[in-house]
Design a protein around this motif. Structure first.
Motif, PDB file in Angstrom:
ATOM      1  N   ILE A 107       0.839  -1.199   0.000  1.00  0.00           N
ATOM      2  CA  ILE A 107       0.000   0.000   0.000  1.00  0.00           C
ATOM      3  C   ILE A 107       0.877   1.252   0.000  1.00  0.00           C
ATOM      4  N   GLY A 108       1.931   1.226   0.811  1.00  0.00           N
ATOM      5  CA  GLY A 108       2.851   2.360   0.872  1.00  0.00           C
ATOM      6  C   GLY A 108       3.510   2.630  -0.468  1.00  0.00           C
ATOM      7  N   PHE A 109       3.915   1.566  -1.164  1.00  0.00           N
ATOM      8  CA  PHE A 109       4.549   1.729  -2.476  1.00  0.00           C
ATOM      9  C   PHE A 109       3.551   2.278  -3.492  1.00  0.00           C
ATOM     10  N   CYS A 110       2.311   1.817  -3.417  1.00  0.00           N
ATOM     11  CA  CYS A 110       1.270   2.320  -4.326  1.00  0.00           C
ATOM     12  C   CYS A 110       0.994   3.797  -4.063  1.00  0.00           C
ATOM     13  N   LEU A 111       0.975   4.196  -2.787  1.00  0.00           N
ATOM     14  CA  LEU A 111       0.800   5.605  -2.450  1.00  0.00           C
ATOM     15  C   LEU A 111       1.954   6.444  -2.978  1.00  0.00           C
ATOM     16  N   PHE A 112       3.152   5.885  -2.886  1.00  0.00           N
ATOM     17  CA  PHE A 112       4.354   6.548  -3.403  1.00  0.00           C
ATOM     18  C   PHE A 112       4.209   6.826  -4.897  1.00  0.00           C
ATOM     19  N   VAL A 138       8.909  15.833  -7.199  1.00  0.00           N
ATOM     20  CA  VAL A 138       7.969  14.752  -7.509  1.00  0.00           C
ATOM     21  C   VAL A 138       8.341  13.501  -6.722  1.00  0.00           C
ATOM     22  N   PHE A 139       9.638  13.178  -6.703  1.00  0.00           N
ATOM     23  CA  PHE A 139      10.109  11.983  -6.001  1.00  0.00           C
ATOM     24  C   PHE A 139       9.924  12.107  -4.491  1.00  0.00           C
ATOM     25  N   THR A 140      10.381  13.242  -3.919  1.00  0.00           N
ATOM     26  CA  THR A 140      10.283  13.397  -2.462  1.00  0.00           C
ATOM     27  C   THR A 140       8.828  13.514  -2.007  1.00  0.00           C
ATOM     28  N   SER A 141       7.967  14.043  -2.873  1.00  0.00           N
ATOM     29  CA  SER A 141       6.542  14.109  -2.526  1.00  0.00           C
ATOM     30  C   SER A 141       5.987  12.713  -2.276  1.00  0.00           C
ATOM     31  N   GLY A 142       6.384  11.769  -3.143  1.00  0.00           N
ATOM     32  CA  GLY A 142       5.947  10.386  -2.972  1.00  0.00           C
ATOM     33  C   GLY A 142       6.468   9.773  -1.686  1.00  0.00           C
ATOM     34  N   VAL A 143       7.736  10.037  -1.379  1.00  0.00           N
ATOM     35  CA  VAL A 143       8.340   9.487  -0.161  1.00  0.00           C
ATOM     36  C   VAL A 143       7.692  10.095   1.079  1.00  0.00           C
ATOM     37  N   PHE A 144       7.536  11.418   1.068  1.00  0.00           N
ATOM     38  CA  PHE A 144       6.967  12.109   2.222  1.00  0.00           C
ATOM     39  C   PHE A 144       5.522  11.687   2.490  1.00  0.00           C
ATOM     40  N   PHE A 145       4.733  11.548   1.429  1.00  0.00           N
ATOM     41  CA  PHE A 145       3.336  11.183   1.648  1.00  0.00           C
ATOM     42  C   PHE A 145       3.226   9.774   2.217  1.00  0.00           C
ATOM     43  N   THR A 146       4.059   8.866   1.718  1.00  0.00           N
ATOM     44  CA  THR A 146       4.068   7.504   2.258  1.00  0.00           C
ATOM     45  C   THR A 146       4.495   7.518   3.721  1.00  0.00           C
ATOM     46  N   GLU A 157       8.543   2.418  10.403  1.00  0.00           N
ATOM     47  CA  GLU A 157       9.257   2.738   9.160  1.00  0.00           C
ATOM     48  C   GLU A 157       9.029   4.169   8.673  1.00  0.00           C
ATOM     49  N   ASN A 158       8.041   4.852   9.256  1.00  0.00           N
ATOM     50  CA  ASN A 158       7.820   6.237   8.838  1.00  0.00           C
ATOM     51  C   ASN A 158       9.069   7.078   9.048  1.00  0.00           C
ATOM     52  N   TRP A 159       9.807   6.797  10.129  1.00  0.00           N
ATOM     53  CA  TRP A 159      10.997   7.596  10.435  1.00  0.00           C
ATOM     54  C   TRP A 159      12.105   7.384   9.421  1.00  0.00           C
ATOM     55  N   THR A 160      12.247   6.166   8.927  1.00  0.00           N
ATOM     56  CA  THR A 160      13.262   5.879   7.914  1.00  0.00           C
ATOM     57  C   THR A 160      13.000   6.694   6.650  1.00  0.00           C
ATOM     58  N   LEU A 161      11.732   6.773   6.251  1.00  0.00           N
ATOM     59  CA  LEU A 161      11.371   7.544   5.061  1.00  0.00           C
ATOM     60  C   LEU A 161      11.563   9.040   5.281  1.00  0.00           C
ATOM     61  N   TRP A 162      11.191   9.533   6.465  1.00  0.00           N
ATOM     62  CA  TRP A 162      11.403  10.956   6.764  1.00  0.00           C
ATOM     63  C   TRP A 162      12.876  11.313   6.655  1.00  0.00           C
ATOM     64  N   ILE A 163      13.734  10.490   7.275  1.00  0.00           N
ATOM     65  CA  ILE A 163      15.173  10.774   7.268  1.00  0.00           C
ATOM     66  C   ILE A 163      15.704  10.816   5.838  1.00  0.00           C
TER      67      ILE A 163
END
Length: 210
Positions: A107-112, A138-146, A157-163
């Motif tokens: 789901i996270g990858f699909c949101l990305f 565009v890329f960071t928007s996908g990472v941040f939203f996920t 895992e939210n923290w790993t993506l934020w970092i």
């Protein structure tokens, strides 16, 4: 040292005072939001909404539509996260800190992917001359939203993506002359690392007592 200050202050010499004040307010509430997230405190959401709504406006008038969409998503997801974190069954909160399972990763990858498509479409719809920095948006928007969705569901895992995305955003905002926002994301990175450590410790403690 003076050259560093000049670099950050130069972009603000021609900026209207109201925009500088709004960016300062967003800066303070953004830091507060990540601090509360680290503490697993529900105040992460009201403080975050104030920050993101102001940031949406600032990015819109500067025509950074990718980042604007990202912060608009934050505002919407913050409402969901606020509701989700506040749910209780008896005296216990329904949503504990946990790790993502396979379904949630998908789901996270699909949101990305979906977020990147929508963000790119916003640029194209506005007939914007897309530069390399915008593709990074565009890329960071996908990472941040996920990351935001994972946080709303208290996934470690939210923290790993934020970092990861914060480290990309720091030089991007510095390059654009948005010094306060660049500094904000540097602080975000430090707090996100602390948040990961705190949440992992809490998760391990919960597993041991379960």
């Amino acid at each position: 040292m003076s050259q560093i200050f000049d670099f950050f202050l130069e972009a603000y010499r021609q900026t209207p005072t109201i925009q500088i004040l709004l960016e300062a307010v967003a800066f303070v509430f953004g830091i507060a939001s990540v601090w509360y997230a680290k503490k697993e405190n529900i105040l992460v959401y009201p403080t975050g909404i104030i920050c993101t709504v102001i940031t949406v406006y600032l990015l819109y008038i500067n025509e950074y539509f990718g980042d604007m969409m990202m912060n608009f998503y934050y505002s919407v997801m913050s409402v969901y996260g606020w509701w989700n974190w506040s749910r209780k069954k008896g005296d216990k909160y329904v949503v504990p800190i946990s790790r993502t399972n396979t379904k949630e990763k998908v789901i996270g990858f699909c949101l990305f992917l979906l977020t990147m498509i929508v963000t790119y479409s916003v640029y194209k719809a506005n007939e914007y001359d897309i530069q390399i920095a915008n593709y990074i948006d565009v890329f960071t928007s996908g990472v941040f939203f996920t990351a935001m969705w994972f946080m709303a569901n208290k996934k470690l895992e939210n923290w790993t993506l934020w970092i990861f995305a914060d480290l990309i955003t720091i030089p991007l905002y510095a390059y654009r002359g948005l010094g306060m926002l660049s500094l904000q994301y540097l602080i975000f990175t430090i707090l996100a690392i602390q948040g990961y450590i705190a949440w992992k410790k809490s998760l391990n403690n919960n597993l041991q007592t379960a």
